[in-house]
Write a protein that holds these residues in place. Structure first.
Motif, PDB file in Angstrom:
ATOM      1  N   PRO A 168      48.380  45.823  45.539  1.00  0.00           N
ATOM      2  CA  PRO A 168      47.482  45.643  46.689  1.00  0.00           C
ATOM      3  C   PRO A 168      46.012  45.942  46.397  1.00  0.00           C
ATOM      4  O   PRO A 168      45.142  45.545  47.185  1.00  0.00           O
ATOM      5  N   LEU A 169      45.715  46.625  45.296  1.00  0.00           N
ATOM      6  CA  LEU A 169      44.315  46.898  44.958  1.00  0.00           C
ATOM      7  C   LEU A 169      43.591  45.649  44.481  1.00  0.00           C
ATOM      8  O   LEU A 169      42.359  45.585  44.517  1.00  0.00           O
ATOM      9  N   GLY A 170      44.338  44.654  44.037  1.00  0.00           N
ATOM     10  CA  GLY A 170      43.741  43.394  43.628  1.00  0.00           C
ATOM     11  C   GLY A 170      42.658  43.573  42.580  1.00  0.00           C
ATOM     12  O   GLY A 170      42.859  44.266  41.575  1.00  0.00           O
ATOM     13  N   PRO A 171      41.458  42.997  42.807  1.00  0.00           N
ATOM     14  CA  PRO A 171      40.389  43.046  41.804  1.00  0.00           C
ATOM     15  C   PRO A 171      39.804  44.435  41.589  1.00  0.00           C
ATOM     16  O   PRO A 171      39.014  44.632  40.660  1.00  0.00           O
ATOM     17  N   ARG A 172      40.181  45.397  42.416  1.00  0.00           N
ATOM     18  CA  ARG A 172      39.688  46.759  42.228  1.00  0.00           C
ATOM     19  C   ARG A 172      40.260  47.395  40.962  1.00  0.00           C
ATOM     20  O   ARG A 172      39.710  48.391  40.469  1.00  0.00           O
ATOM     21  N   VAL A 173      41.350  46.865  40.430  1.00  0.00           N
ATOM     22  CA  VAL A 173      41.919  47.408  39.187  1.00  0.00           C
ATOM     23  C   VAL A 173      41.037  46.918  38.038  1.00  0.00           C
ATOM     24  O   VAL A 173      41.181  45.798  37.547  1.00  0.00           O
TER      25      VAL A 173
END
Length: 275
Positions: free
Chosen positions: A90-95
């Motif tokens: 669910p963090l998507g591009p934040r990883v």
């Protein structure tokens, strides 16, 4: 780390509920090391809170579970790895990257295991590998072999610069503890990808910490001029001034590279007053 007690009321508003602390931290810095994921895979509610408190331009460098990297040594931890990847989805591009921190005993002879493991990771995530075996820093052949494995997987080598920490005898309790826990390795300033990650630990004296990062200032300017997007994580043994030091490092890089965007103003630690 965003709930570090010495920051509360000084850099970050206090009191803050657990679902607001990361948001306050993210007003100071645009990336964070996810060290807690080494010890336990976060549950869905926790990950949802992380996503809710940060924008998509915020970066998490998330450490893989120790069951995968240290206990299984990259072989046989498929179920744990899958659970971890599902949890952080669910963090998507934040990883910003999957952080593969390897134990100090993981040496050149283990590189086939690393190469095989990296091939199993999804290409949707960047990968950053931190090694601590001295051979990778002192033997040219070992370094070349590791670089070959990492380049083949489009993975970055994460240096942990502890040279300033070990340059002089410790003078605080936190420094003495850090001397027993942190690796003593040479500084490495070579990037393999367009997204270098650097971990740096100085001293509890802020000026000594800033003096020690001088070599990195021009390295970061060079990387930025080359079109790379580097990230620096600033630590001290007690981390009391880490937030201010991280912004100071950014400002010093920007002083010689004015086209670099300034960081936004952080959330005030206290409400404004009339006087």
């Amino acid at each position: 780390m965003w709930a570090h007690t010495p920051w509360q009321g000084r850099f970050l508003p206090h009191p803050l509920g657990p679902d607001e602390r990361l948001r306050a931290y993210a007003s100071w810095c645009n990336a964070v090391e996810g060290n807690t994921t080494f010890y336990a895979t976060p549950d869905a509610r926790t990950v949802a809170s992380w996503a809710r408190q940060t924008g998509e331009d915020f970066g998490f460098l998330l450490k893989l579970p120790r069951t995968v990297t240290h206990e299984r040594r990259l072989a046989g931890g498929e179920a744990e790895l899958r659970a971890f990847l599902d949890a952080i989805d669910p963090l998507g591009p934040r990883v910003a990257a999957l952080w593969v921190q390897l134990p100090g005993s993981f040496g050149p002879g283990d590189l086939p295991a690393l190469a095989a493991f990296l091939r199993t990771l999804p290409r949707t995530h960047r990968v950053a590998v931190e090694v601590r075996h001295p051979a990778f820093f002192t033997q040219e052949r070992a370094a070349r072999l590791l670089e070959g494995v990492l380049r083949g997987a489009r993975a970055e080598w994460v240096p942990f610069d502890t040279t300033v920490l070990f340059a002089e005898r410790p003078v605080t309790d936190a420094e003495r503890e850090a001397w027993t826990r942190k690796p003593r390795l040479p500084r490495r300033t070579r990037a393999l990808t367009d997204r270098p990650f650097v971990r740096y630990i100085g001293r509890d004296d802020a000026e000594r910490t800033a003096e020690g990062w001088r070599p990195w200032i021009e390295v970061f300017r060079t990387w930025l001029r080359e079109g790379r997007s580097p990230t620096m994580f600033i630590h001290t043994p007690d981390n009391a001034d880490a937030l201010a030091l991280a912004r100071r490092f950014h400002d010093e890089v920007r002083a010689g590279l004015p086209e670099l965007e300034p960081l936004p103003e952080p959330m005030p630690a206290a409400p404004p007053t009339l006087f």
